[in-house]
Enzyme design. Structure first.
Site, PDB file in Angstrom:
ATOM      1  N   THR A 137      -8.253  -2.066  -0.993  1.00 26.79           N
ATOM      2  CA  THR A 137      -8.489  -2.095   0.449  1.00 26.79           C
ATOM      3  C   THR A 137      -9.951  -1.788   0.748  1.00 26.79           C
ATOM      4  OG1 THR A 137      -6.246  -1.474   1.015  1.00 26.79           O
ATOM      5  CG2 THR A 137      -7.940  -0.719   2.522  1.00 26.79           C
ATOM      6  N   THR A 176      -7.670   4.753   2.488  1.00 27.50           N
ATOM      7  CA  THR A 176      -7.119   3.869   1.458  1.00 27.50           C
ATOM      8  C   THR A 176      -6.140   4.668   0.609  1.00 27.50           C
ATOM      9  OG1 THR A 176      -7.593   2.584  -0.530  1.00 27.50           O
ATOM     10  CG2 THR A 176      -9.192   4.298   0.041  1.00 27.50           C
ATOM     11  N   THR A 235      -1.690   5.205  -0.457  1.00 25.67           N
ATOM     12  CA  THR A 235      -0.278   4.935  -0.195  1.00 25.67           C
ATOM     13  C   THR A 235      -0.037   4.930   1.319  1.00 25.67           C
ATOM     14  OG1 THR A 235       0.016   6.415  -2.085  1.00 25.67           O
ATOM     15  CG2 THR A 235       2.012   5.574  -1.033  1.00 25.67           C
TER      16      THR A 235
HETATM   17  N1  ASP Z   1      -3.496   1.726   2.391  1.00 24.31           N
HETATM   18  C1  ASP Z   1      -3.182   0.363   2.038  1.00 24.31           C
HETATM   19  C2  ASP Z   1      -1.756   0.068   2.451  1.00 24.31           C
HETATM   20  O1  ASP Z   1      -0.904   0.897   2.238  1.00 24.31           O
HETATM   21  C3  ASP Z   1      -3.341   0.077   0.568  1.00 24.31           C
HETATM   22  C4  ASP Z   1      -4.657   0.469  -0.050  1.00 24.31           C
HETATM   23  O2  ASP Z   1      -5.363   1.311   0.472  1.00 24.31           O
HETATM   24  O3  ASP Z   1      -5.031  -0.094  -1.113  1.00 24.31           O
HETATM   25  O4  ASP Z   1      -1.512  -1.012   2.929  1.00 24.31           O
END
Ligand code: ASP
Length: 321
Positions: free
Chosen positions: A184, A235, A237
């Site tokens: 992300t 960024t 979970t």
């Molecule tokens: N936070 C993002 C999500 O859960 C994923 C990530 O940060 O890579 O969609």
């Protein structure tokens, strides 16, 4: 890390390219470092030329969306059905104007679309068929979903499917032999007028269920900004960042409790861990302090403090680590 404010140079900038637990032997990752450096360089030049924080974070995230090394735009991770479903959000710290979009697969730049939603509609958050219809009405550049799909992401999805797992982009699971997968993207900035802004864009999690929405487009979870407190882009979970109300709780800790940025970020990240999540954030407060904490093994990041120097790091060490 907290740096003292120097009012003679209010400009600050931070960028992330995702968090996760890549293999310890993943190496120096020069391509990713170079991309972070290049995007930070352009954003910093914009800010030095008088661009608003909003313009700087929009452009930085747009550039990251176009870079297949990261999980946003081209090269976004794929859902269980092998499709990209992209999320993005932007917040202006001066007035908390914001725009967000979820689950789109035909708008070339999700962050440009979020910005247009903020500035050109009476609403804040769009998803599904109505969102793509609106994007056409607003004259956004449209593409086919395949435009975003790369061979690496298909390979990564196959590995996740075989393992029956839903994963963060950088994770080093036994099944995930692809260390060329990255995360992300997000940016936060403080401009010459001292205004703050935050922007985030993502493909979400590999092998996610179709229709799943993460923290990125949820204003006050993965993306938030308020000139009275801080700008933050997260960024990790997404479910745990939503449960912890990450962005707004950071604001509340600073604006209402008077905590400093480091403490507010640390507590917010502890709450994410309490809800079984991991990841990190980039944040800049109204005084120009910068915090870049994460509880995963890595977070791809670049930042610019009062001295105006661009620093790039991936691992837990500071400068250059
Ligand atoms: N936070 C993002 C999500 O859960 C994923 C990530 O940060 O890579 O969609």
């Amino acid at each position: 890390m907290t740096t003292p404010t120097q009012d003679s140079n209010p400009i600050r900038f931070a960028l992330h390219g995702g968090a996760g637990d890549p293999p310890p032997g993943a190496g120096a990752q020069p391509e990713q470092r170079a991309a972070l450096q290049r995007v930070a360089t352009e954003a910093l030049a914009l800010l030095r030329n008088g661009a608003s924080a909003l313009d700087a974070v929009t452009r930085a995230v747009e550039l990251m969306e176009d870079c297949p090394l990261f999980n946003a735009g081209i090269g976004a991770v794929l859902n269980r059905d092998g499709q990209p479903e992209l999320d993005a959000a932007i917040v202006n710290g001066a007035d908390r104007a914001c725009g967000a979009v979820t689950g789109i697969s035909r708008v070339r730049s999700p962050i440009r679309f979020a910005r247009a939603i903020m500035e050109r509609t009476p609403h804040v958050f769009f998803g599904g068929a109505g969102a793509e219809h609106l994007a056409r009405e607003l004259g956004m550049e449209m593409v086919e979903p395949g435009f975003f799909i790369t061979a690496e992401r298909l390979h990564q999805l196959e590995a996740a499917r075989r393992a029956g797992a839903i994963t963060l982009d950088h994770d080093d699971h036994a099944f995930c032999d692809d260390d060329a997968a990255f995360g992300t993207v997000g940016a936060v900035a403080r401009d010459a007028q001292g205004h703050l802004a935050a922007a985030t864009s993502t493909g979400g999690l590999t092998n996610k269920l179709p229709g799943r929405v993460g923290d990125t487009p949820v204003i006050g979870a993965g993306t938030f900004a308020d000139d009275r407190s801080a700008a933050v882009s997260c960024t990790g979970t997404g479910e745990s960042f939503i449960r912890s109300g990450f962005g707004f709780s950071l604001h509340a800790r600073i604006a209402w409790c008077g905590w400093d940025l480091d403490r507010a970020c640390a507590e917010a990240l502890d709450t994410v861990a309490h809800y079984h999540g991991r990841g990190g954030c980039i944040a800049i407060d109204s005084k120009g302090n910068i915090a870049l904490p994460f509880n995963s093994r890595s977070m791809y990041r670049a930042w610019v403090e009062a001295d105006g120097r661009i620093r790039v790091a991936i691992g837990p060490g500071g400068d250059g680590a």
